[in-house]
Design a protein around this motif. Structure first.
Motif, mmCIF file in Angstrom:
data_model
loop_
_atom_site.group_PDB
_atom_site.id
_atom_site.type_symbol
_atom_site.label_atom_id
_atom_site.label_comp_id
_atom_site.label_asym_id
_atom_site.label_seq_id
_atom_site.Cartn_x
_atom_site.Cartn_y
_atom_site.Cartn_z
ATOM 1 N N ALA A 34 0.833 -1.208 0.000
ATOM 2 C CA ALA A 34 0.000 0.000 0.000
ATOM 3 C C ALA A 34 0.864 1.254 0.000
ATOM 4 O O ALA A 34 0.593 2.212 -0.737
ATOM 5 N N HIS A 35 1.917 1.250 0.811
ATOM 6 C CA HIS A 35 2.806 2.410 0.865
ATOM 7 C C HIS A 35 3.510 2.610 -0.477
ATOM 8 O O HIS A 35 3.585 3.732 -0.989
ATOM 9 N N VAL A 36 4.037 1.532 -1.046
ATOM 10 C CA VAL A 36 4.750 1.616 -2.325
ATOM 11 C C VAL A 36 3.809 2.123 -3.416
ATOM 12 O O VAL A 36 4.146 3.032 -4.180
ATOM 13 N N ALA A 37 2.601 1.566 -3.484
ATOM 14 C CA ALA A 37 1.640 1.954 -4.514
ATOM 15 C C ALA A 37 1.222 3.415 -4.371
ATOM 16 O O ALA A 37 1.148 4.144 -5.371
ATOM 17 N N VAL A 51 -2.960 11.888 0.887
ATOM 18 C CA VAL A 51 -2.504 10.509 1.044
ATOM 19 C C VAL A 51 -1.747 10.372 2.360
ATOM 20 O O VAL A 51 -0.717 11.018 2.559
ATOM 21 N N ASN A 52 -2.287 9.532 3.256
ATOM 22 C CA ASN A 52 -1.679 9.289 4.557
ATOM 23 C C ASN A 52 -1.133 7.875 4.602
ATOM 24 O O ASN A 52 -1.873 6.920 4.387
ATOM 25 N N LEU A 53 0.149 7.754 4.881
ATOM 26 C CA LEU A 53 0.786 6.451 5.039
ATOM 27 C C LEU A 53 0.723 6.118 6.523
ATOM 28 O O LEU A 53 1.352 6.770 7.340
ATOM 29 N N THR A 54 -0.064 5.122 6.848
ATOM 30 C CA THR A 54 -0.293 4.788 8.245
ATOM 31 C C THR A 54 -0.090 3.298 8.441
ATOM 32 O O THR A 54 -0.256 2.519 7.507
ATOM 33 N N PRO A 152 1.952 -1.883 -9.705
ATOM 34 C CA PRO A 152 1.393 -0.893 -10.646
ATOM 35 C C PRO A 152 -0.127 -1.041 -10.841
ATOM 36 O O PRO A 152 -0.833 -0.048 -11.014
ATOM 37 N N THR A 153 -0.633 -2.269 -10.760
ATOM 38 C CA THR A 153 -2.081 -2.485 -10.853
ATOM 39 C C THR A 153 -2.779 -1.865 -9.650
ATOM 40 O O THR A 153 -3.843 -1.249 -9.783
ATOM 41 N N LEU A 154 -2.191 -2.011 -8.466
ATOM 42 C CA LEU A 154 -2.746 -1.400 -7.259
ATOM 43 C C LEU A 154 -2.703 0.115 -7.360
ATOM 44 O O LEU A 154 -3.684 0.798 -7.046
ATOM 45 N N THR A 155 -1.594 0.656 -7.815
ATOM 46 C CA THR A 155 -1.470 2.108 -7.982
ATOM 47 C C THR A 155 -2.544 2.630 -8.926
ATOM 48 O O THR A 155 -3.205 3.639 -8.647
ATOM 49 N N ALA A 156 -2.737 1.946 -10.049
ATOM 50 C CA ALA A 156 -3.752 2.368 -11.027
ATOM 51 C C ALA A 156 -5.156 2.299 -10.425
ATOM 52 O O ALA A 156 -5.988 3.185 -10.675
ATOM 53 N N ALA A 157 -5.435 1.270 -9.627
ATOM 54 C CA ALA A 157 -6.754 1.138 -9.001
ATOM 55 C C ALA A 157 -7.005 2.269 -8.011
ATOM 56 O O ALA A 157 -8.112 2.822 -7.944
#
Length: 172
Positions: A34-37, A51-54, A152-157
């Motif tokens: 999640a953080h990387v995406a 965008v909060n990285l938690t 990359p699929t997660l990032t796009a979603a």
């Protein structure tokens, strides 16, 4: 409400009506997805979302959302085949026959955290859950090859969800 980190917004500024909570631990192999995406979101998404990285989503994160703000929760999930994307509306989480099993250490199972957040707000939390199925969570490990290839699929979603939720948010 402690937030571990924040992705800098796109320099266009403006008011963001979508908040992304990227859950997980960047030091635990596949749990970092999640953080990387979310760090790789395109400028258009960063211009529309906070965008909060938690590490873990807490009910207070949802309780404290402003009126009209939409939420996206991104996390690693266990169960489906590694690399498979899991998406659903936040309101659907508590109605599922089988719970969504995430790897982040939430106060309670994620569907219960979302339900409590909604109760504390006294109104529904509109938004989505987007998860990526993973295969291993080892301290100090790198993400597995199959899961890393799916980021990359997660990032796009997540970018697509930001766009869709921002478009449906009424002006306040």
């Amino acid at each position: 409400m402690p937030i571990a980190d924040h992705v800098p917004p796109h320099p266009s500024g403006g008011t963001r009506r979508v908040v992304v909570f990227a859950c997980g631990d960047p030091l635990r192999g596949d749990d970092s997805v999640a953080h990387v995406a979310c760090r790789a979101l395109p400028p258009e998404a960063l211009a529309r979302a906070d965008v909060n990285l938690t590490g873990a989503l807490e009910a207070e994160h949802l309780r404290d959302l402003g009126a009209g703000t939409r939420a996206i929760v991104v996390d690693a999930v266990i169960g489906p085949a590694p690399g498979e994307l899991v998406e659903m509306e936040l309101m659907e989480m508590s109605r599922r026959a089988e719970p969504v099993v995430t790897t982040s250490t939430h106060q309670l199972p994620l569907d219960q955290v979302v339900a409590i957040g909604q109760l504390l707000r006294d109104e529904p939390v509109i938004g989505r859950f987007i998860g990526l199925a993973i295969e291993s969570v080892g301290v100090g490990e790198e993400p597995s090859e199959q899961v890393a290839a799916s980021v990359p699929t997660l990032t796009a979603a997540v970018a697509r969800a930001v766009s869709e939720l921002d478009a449906e948010t009424p002006d306040t």
